[in-house]
Design a protein around this motif. Sequence first.
Motif, PDB file in Angstrom:
ATOM      1  N   LEU A  39       0.837  -1.187   0.000  1.00 25.03           N
ATOM      2  CA  LEU A  39       0.000   0.000   0.000  1.00 25.03           C
ATOM      3  C   LEU A  39       0.878   1.245   0.000  1.00 25.03           C
ATOM      4  N   ARG A  40       0.467   2.235  -0.772  1.00 22.78           N
ATOM      5  CA  ARG A  40       1.208   3.489  -0.819  1.00 22.78           C
ATOM      6  C   ARG A  40       1.319   4.080   0.582  1.00 22.78           C
ATOM      7  N   GLY A  41       2.549   4.547   0.915  1.00 26.74           N
ATOM      8  CA  GLY A  41       2.789   5.146   2.216  1.00 26.74           C
ATOM      9  C   GLY A  41       3.379   4.196   3.238  1.00 26.74           C
ATOM     10  N   THR A  42       3.406   2.901   2.931  1.00 29.93           N
ATOM     11  CA  THR A  42       4.015   1.944   3.861  1.00 29.93           C
ATOM     12  C   THR A  42       5.517   1.839   3.597  1.00 29.93           C
ATOM     13  N   ASN A  43       6.208   1.101   4.459  1.00 30.25           N
ATOM     14  CA  ASN A  43       7.645   0.908   4.317  1.00 30.25           C
ATOM     15  C   ASN A  43       7.946  -0.410   3.612  1.00 30.25           C
ATOM     16  N   LEU A  44       8.927  -0.382   2.728  1.00 26.76           N
ATOM     17  CA  LEU A  44       9.365  -1.577   2.006  1.00 26.76           C
ATOM     18  C   LEU A  44      10.663  -2.069   2.631  1.00 26.76           C
ATOM     19  N   ASN A  45      10.650  -3.312   3.117  1.00 28.64           N
ATOM     20  CA  ASN A  45      11.821  -3.894   3.764  1.00 28.64           C
ATOM     21  C   ASN A  45      12.033  -5.297   3.199  1.00 28.64           C
ATOM     22  N   LEU A  46      13.057  -5.452   2.356  1.00 32.12           N
ATOM     23  CA  LEU A  46      13.350  -6.725   1.705  1.00 32.12           C
ATOM     24  C   LEU A  46      14.703  -7.251   2.161  1.00 32.12           C
ATOM     25  N   SER A  47      14.783  -8.577   2.321  1.00 26.91           N
ATOM     26  CA  SER A  47      16.024  -9.224   2.727  1.00 26.91           C
ATOM     27  C   SER A  47      16.358 -10.331   1.733  1.00 26.91           C
ATOM     28  N   CYS A  48      17.651 -10.431   1.373  1.00 28.75           N
ATOM     29  CA  CYS A  48      18.114 -11.434   0.421  1.00 28.75           C
ATOM     30  C   CYS A  48      19.021 -12.430   1.154  1.00 28.75           C
ATOM     31  N   GLN A  49      18.866 -13.721   0.844  1.00 27.52           N
ATOM     32  CA  GLN A  49      19.641 -14.749   1.527  1.00 27.52           C
ATOM     33  C   GLN A  49      20.040 -15.839   0.531  1.00 27.52           C
ATOM     34  N   ALA A  50      21.327 -16.227   0.557  1.00 25.15           N
ATOM     35  CA  ALA A  50      21.826 -17.305  -0.295  1.00 25.15           C
ATOM     36  C   ALA A  50      22.831 -18.124   0.492  1.00 25.15           C
ATOM     37  N   ALA A  51      22.753 -19.452   0.378  1.00 24.94           N
ATOM     38  CA  ALA A  51      23.735 -20.325   1.018  1.00 24.94           C
ATOM     39  C   ALA A  51      25.062 -20.198   0.287  1.00 24.94           C
ATOM     40  N   SER A  52      26.099 -19.862   1.026  1.00 24.65           N
ATOM     41  CA  SER A  52      27.406 -19.630   0.408  1.00 24.65           C
ATOM     42  C   SER A  52      28.503 -19.789   1.443  1.00 24.65           C
ATOM     43  N   ASN A  53      29.629 -20.330   1.006  1.00 24.60           N
ATOM     44  CA  ASN A  53      30.804 -20.458   1.872  1.00 24.60           C
ATOM     45  C   ASN A  53      32.038 -20.038   1.061  1.00 24.60           C
ATOM     46  N   PRO A  54      32.642 -18.905   1.420  1.00 30.56           N
ATOM     47  CA  PRO A  54      32.288 -18.006   2.524  1.00 30.56           C
ATOM     48  C   PRO A  54      30.983 -17.276   2.257  1.00 30.56           C
ATOM     49  N   PRO A  55      30.452 -16.578   3.258  1.00 37.10           N
ATOM     50  CA  PRO A  55      29.179 -15.873   3.072  1.00 37.10           C
ATOM     51  C   PRO A  55      29.207 -14.974   1.847  1.00 37.10           C
TER      52      PRO A  55
END
Length: 429
Positions: A157-173
């Motif tokens: 909805l317009r006016g709300t906050n957008l908070n996205l997180s990205c995650q991938a398995a990796s070694n090293p991170p």
Amino acid sequence: MESPSAPAHRGCVSWQGLLLTASLLTLWSLPTTAQLTIESVPPNAAEGEDVLLRVHNLPGNLLLYSWYKGESINSNLQIVSYVPDTQAANFGPASNNRETVYPNGSLLFHNVTLQDTGNYTLHATDKSAKSIQVTGQLHVYHGPDAPTISPSDSHYLRGTNLNLSCQAASNPPAQYSWLINGSSQHLTQELFIPNITSNYSGSYACLAHNSVSGLNKTIIKTITVSEPVGKPSLRASNATVTEHKDAVVLTCLTNDTGISIRWLFENQNLLLTDRMKLSQGNSTLTINPVRREDAGGYQCEVFNLVSSSISDPFRLDVQYDPTLPSPGLSVGAIAGIVIGVLAGVALIAALVYFLYIRKTGGASDQRDLTEHKPSASNNSQGLSDNSPKKMDEITYSSLNFNGQESKKPTHVSPSPTTTETLYSEVKKK
């Protein structure tokens, strides 16, 4: 019988193994006085590659050597044991059937996984019962795997906050970066944008990078930012209708696009009957014909994926036709009601008649008194039955009621009770 230079293994040997074998034959001739060491080739392997734990300066005149998973000598963690004289290899409980062992003590892992990462110990014993051991490390980097973006919501909805997180398995991170509609790169794992507008609708790409393997993986998510819907209004073709004769058309009016519409009746979702019809998109509701059960409050609700709004209620008044039976009663039910009413009237009439007869019969009994006949013994003239002239016998009857007025007590003796004759009859025999 196998050649002394042939490796003992499970599975097929790849071309990499053949090259490693050639290098191992050269290493076999190194002086035994040098220090025993283990080298990982390559030092950092990507998941799925072959990795060799190469042994340097293995002593000669060996009776037996064994490989273990970890830093200690434990039979439960034994991968393989090898007897140089007989070239016999025995694989232990820690083997995963992807290892190849060589006469110079080196151990080859095929198609390594992250679970292969860790310490490995080589324990060697010569024919004089002297032993030596050394520990090496195997590092496996895969990745990065395909990343994921959370949360899974795609509509905001317009006016709300957008908070996205990205995650991938990796070694090293893995290292992360974001692209919004192909530009605006952000070097962060979590992306936060406050008070978003419709301009932030579009594609959001997360790039995961492994600095050791040099590999990149990307995922793209489409975000839609929507405006809140406005309040709709409801319009009706008629506000007052007559049942079974009229029809009514209700229309939901809204200025929003890309919305859905549903109808409410008495604050509940409207249950459609065979007399109701919705237009395409549900913007109009037609009821034909109208019945008295259709009377009540109607509302329409418009909504999208992030907001909704309901119109003010409209009340439909349905006038009843008195010539028609009440809805929901069959002919048999109506006939049963009429018969029941008539039976009730008949029962009441019979009860009234019974009470009337009983009342009138009791009054008649009071009027029937015992007949009195004068006798000769009571006659002052002393007439006898033998008298030649008999007197005419007279039968009479009378109905008397006694009445006594209540008075205050006095010293005078009470007066006799007053008797009043209400009815008297005299008959001559």
